[in-house]
Write a protein that holds these residues in place. Structure first.
Motif, PDB file in Angstrom:
ATOM      1  N   LEU A   1       0.859  -1.240   0.031  1.00 16.18           N
ATOM      2  CA  LEU A   1       0.020  -0.038  -0.037  1.00 16.18           C
ATOM      3  C   LEU A   1       0.767   1.236  -0.099  1.00 16.18           C
ATOM      4  O   LEU A   1       0.559   2.176  -0.771  1.00 16.18           O
ATOM      5  CB  LEU A   1      -0.932  -0.015   1.213  1.00 16.18           C
ATOM      6  N   VAL A   2       1.952   1.401   0.683  1.00 17.38           N
ATOM      7  CA  VAL A   2       2.787   2.334   0.932  1.00 17.38           C
ATOM      8  C   VAL A   2       3.523   2.657  -0.598  1.00 17.38           C
ATOM      9  O   VAL A   2       3.409   3.708  -1.096  1.00 17.38           O
ATOM     10  CB  VAL A   2       3.966   2.076   1.762  1.00 17.38           C
ATOM     11  N   MET A   3       3.817   1.485  -1.030  1.00 17.88           N
ATOM     12  CA  MET A   3       4.156   1.610  -2.453  1.00 17.88           C
ATOM     13  C   MET A   3       3.511   2.352  -3.645  1.00 17.88           C
ATOM     14  O   MET A   3       3.502   3.126  -4.295  1.00 17.88           O
ATOM     15  CB  MET A   3       4.948   0.101  -2.835  1.00 17.88           C
ATOM     16  N   MET A   4       2.067   1.775  -3.500  1.00 14.84           N
ATOM     17  CA  MET A   4       1.202   1.954  -4.641  1.00 14.84           C
ATOM     18  C   MET A   4       0.638   3.581  -4.182  1.00 14.84           C
ATOM     19  O   MET A   4       0.389   4.352  -4.849  1.00 14.84           O
ATOM     20  CB  MET A   4      -0.118   1.048  -4.513  1.00 14.84           C
ATOM     21  N   GLU A   5       0.437   3.990  -2.945  1.00 13.81           N
ATOM     22  CA  GLU A   5       0.018   5.190  -2.492  1.00 13.81           C
ATOM     23  C   GLU A   5       1.307   6.178  -3.151  1.00 13.81           C
ATOM     24  O   GLU A   5       0.802   7.267  -3.700  1.00 13.81           O
ATOM     25  CB  GLU A   5      -0.210   5.399  -1.161  1.00 13.81           C
ATOM     26  N   SER A   6       2.337   5.954  -3.166  1.00 15.20           N
ATOM     27  CA  SER A   6       3.430   6.900  -3.499  1.00 15.20           C
ATOM     28  C   SER A   6       3.433   6.888  -5.037  1.00 15.20           C
ATOM     29  O   SER A   6       3.465   7.912  -5.694  1.00 15.20           O
ATOM     30  CB  SER A   6       4.943   6.251  -3.090  1.00 15.20           C
ATOM     31  N   ALA A   7       2.983   5.604  -5.821  1.00 15.86           N
ATOM     32  CA  ALA A   7       3.052   5.738  -7.333  1.00 15.86           C
ATOM     33  C   ALA A   7       1.837   6.356  -7.575  1.00 15.86           C
ATOM     34  O   ALA A   7       1.903   6.740  -8.792  1.00 15.86           O
ATOM     35  CB  ALA A   7       3.009   4.242  -7.706  1.00 15.86           C
ATOM     36  N   THR A   8       0.729   6.574  -6.806  1.00 17.72           N
ATOM     37  CA  THR A   8      -0.426   6.971  -7.418  1.00 17.72           C
ATOM     38  C   THR A   8      -0.604   8.475  -6.731  1.00 17.72           C
ATOM     39  O   THR A   8      -1.840   8.922  -6.952  1.00 17.72           O
ATOM     40  CB  THR A   8      -1.671   6.181  -7.001  1.00 17.72           C
ATOM     41  N   SER A   9       0.334   9.223  -6.498  1.00 17.10           N
ATOM     42  CA  SER A   9       0.134  10.224  -5.807  1.00 17.10           C
ATOM     43  C   SER A   9      -0.669  10.527  -4.567  1.00 17.10           C
ATOM     44  O   SER A   9      -1.310  11.348  -4.456  1.00 17.10           O
ATOM     45  CB  SER A   9      -0.211  11.460  -6.907  1.00 17.10           C
ATOM     46  N   GLY A  10      -0.426   9.475  -3.850  1.00 14.83           N
ATOM     47  CA  GLY A  10      -1.422   9.486  -2.435  1.00 14.83           C
ATOM     48  C   GLY A  10      -2.941   9.269  -2.626  1.00 14.83           C
ATOM     49  O   GLY A  10      -3.708   9.528  -1.768  1.00 14.83           O
ATOM     50  N   GLN A  11      -3.097   8.608  -3.691  1.00 12.78           N
ATOM     51  CA  GLN A  11      -4.733   8.011  -3.898  1.00 12.78           C
ATOM     52  C   GLN A  11      -4.899   6.803  -3.052  1.00 12.78           C
ATOM     53  O   GLN A  11      -4.658   5.774  -3.918  1.00 12.78           O
ATOM     54  CB  GLN A  11      -4.991   8.121  -5.415  1.00 12.78           C
ATOM     55  N   GLN A  12      -5.401   7.007  -2.133  1.00 11.99           N
ATOM     56  CA  GLN A  12      -5.351   5.410  -1.085  1.00 11.99           C
ATOM     57  C   GLN A  12      -6.218   4.672  -1.591  1.00 11.99           C
ATOM     58  O   GLN A  12      -5.928   3.402  -1.702  1.00 11.99           O
ATOM     59  CB  GLN A  12      -5.693   5.901   0.319  1.00 11.99           C
ATOM     60  N   GLY A  13      -7.541   5.405  -2.116  1.00  7.64           N
ATOM     61  CA  GLY A  13      -8.531   4.345  -2.691  1.00  7.64           C
ATOM     62  C   GLY A  13      -8.043   3.623  -3.923  1.00  7.64           C
ATOM     63  O   GLY A  13      -8.116   2.285  -4.192  1.00  7.64           O
ATOM     64  N   ILE A  14      -7.257   4.365  -4.881  1.00  8.47           N
ATOM     65  CA  ILE A  14      -6.736   3.577  -5.721  1.00  8.47           C
ATOM     66  C   ILE A  14      -5.475   2.633  -5.449  1.00  8.47           C
ATOM     67  O   ILE A  14      -5.424   1.381  -6.164  1.00  8.47           O
ATOM     68  CB  ILE A  14      -6.112   4.640  -6.860  1.00  8.47           C
TER      69      ILE A  14
ATOM     70  N   MET B   1      -5.328   0.856  -2.989  1.00  4.64           N
ATOM     71  CA  MET B   1      -5.934  -0.219  -2.054  1.00  4.64           C
ATOM     72  C   MET B   1      -6.671  -1.136  -3.295  1.00  4.64           C
ATOM     73  O   MET B   1      -6.571  -2.456  -3.076  1.00  4.64           O
ATOM     74  CB  MET B   1      -7.066   0.163  -1.243  1.00  4.64           C
ATOM     75  N   ASP B   2      -7.150  -0.418  -4.232  1.00  8.11           N
ATOM     76  CA  ASP B   2      -7.683  -1.256  -5.472  1.00  8.11           C
ATOM     77  C   ASP B   2      -6.611  -2.246  -5.885  1.00  8.11           C
ATOM     78  O   ASP B   2      -7.049  -3.409  -6.516  1.00  8.11           O
ATOM     79  CB  ASP B   2      -8.524  -0.396  -6.042  1.00  8.11           C
ATOM     80  N   LEU B   3      -5.527  -1.552  -6.438  1.00 13.29           N
ATOM     81  CA  LEU B   3      -4.485  -2.131  -7.092  1.00 13.29           C
ATOM     82  C   LEU B   3      -3.873  -3.323  -6.322  1.00 13.29           C
ATOM     83  O   LEU B   3      -3.934  -4.266  -6.700  1.00 13.29           O
ATOM     84  CB  LEU B   3      -3.534  -1.083  -7.268  1.00 13.29           C
ATOM     85  N   VAL B   4      -3.793  -2.911  -5.119  1.00  8.26           N
ATOM     86  CA  VAL B   4      -3.259  -3.909  -4.082  1.00  8.26           C
ATOM     87  C   VAL B   4      -4.382  -5.346  -4.196  1.00  8.26           C
ATOM     88  O   VAL B   4      -3.897  -6.488  -4.074  1.00  8.26           O
ATOM     89  CB  VAL B   4      -2.946  -3.694  -2.893  1.00  8.26           C
ATOM     90  N   GLN B   5      -5.473  -4.981  -4.023  1.00  5.21           N
ATOM     91  CA  GLN B   5      -6.663  -6.272  -3.846  1.00  5.21           C
ATOM     92  C   GLN B   5      -6.599  -6.695  -5.227  1.00  5.21           C
ATOM     93  O   GLN B   5      -6.927  -8.033  -5.205  1.00  5.21           O
ATOM     94  CB  GLN B   5      -7.841  -5.395  -3.516  1.00  5.21           C
TER      95      GLN B   5
END
Length: 207
Positions: A36-49, A51-55
């Motif tokens: 989630l940390v990795m994806m939040e950084s990669a999506t400029s802090g879009q937590q919902g996106i 979370m969706d990518l990780v799921q």
């Protein structure tokens, strides 16, 4: 008709399925936070996106690689996650530029001009190049400021502990590119965090 073999097979299948579900549960508990940390950084802090990518990556892993060992799941999961991220970035790029389908969408906007010949340690420590006065949260904020490919290289190498070859496979690039992205990520982090730690000043060129 002898139903015993089928009954025995059914019990075996049930036990196997239960074991897979249990392994996946522990695996998710282990990697979700870092992913989630990795994806939040990669999506400029879009937590919902994020979370969706990780799921979605977990679902794909379970659907296609349930028979693999837990150790095999780690690089497979991050490969799937990277692919999900690249798909999302393509969609975002096309949404931002309606006519982008007429040309190739480049996702490696931070791709190196030339591969740097640098030494890449096999087991990096994310805090090894920083003084302990710099907190993990401050490092995370600095990582978010890096270009996406540098973020990925740093997180996969330093946080997940993958070697250069495995990281290159996950990121779908050359080992030289991984070394360059990782090297530049460390330089960028040192520069960003230098105001917090005077010992880091002037150290970015020592790599």
């Amino acid at each position: 008709m002898d139903l015993a073999p089928k009954h025995a097979q059914s019990e075996t299948d049930t036990a196997h399925s239960s074991n897979v579900e249990q392994r996946l549960k522990f695996f998710m508990q282990d990697v979700t936070g870092r992913a989630l940390v990795m994806m939040e950084s990669a999506t400029s802090g879009q937590q919902g996106i994020a979370m969706d990518l990780v799921q979605e990556a977990f679902i794909s892993l379970h659907r296609s690689y349930a028979d693999k060992s837990t150790e095999e799941w780690y690089p497979l999961f991050y490969t799937i996650l990277n692919n999900k991220l690249q798909d999302w970035r393509r969609k975002e790029a096309r949404r931002a530029s309606p006519f982008s389908f007429f040309r190739k969408v480049s996702l490696d906007d931070d791709e190196e001009d030339a591969i740097i010949d640098v030494v890449d340690d096999s087991t990096p420590n994310p805090l090894a190049f920083l003084d302990q006065a710099v907190t993990v949260e401050e490092i995370r904020e600095a990582i978010a400021q890096l270009p996406t490919r540098q973020q990925q290289a740093f997180m996969l190498r330093a946080w997940e502990g993958f070697d250069t070859q495995t990281t290159a496979q996950i990121m779908n690039c050359s080992e030289g590119s991984v070394k360059t992205h990782y090297h530049r990520a460390i330089q960028g982090l040192r520069k960003t965090l230098s105001h917090l730690n005077p010992y880091l000043r002037g150290s970015s060129d020592e790599e």
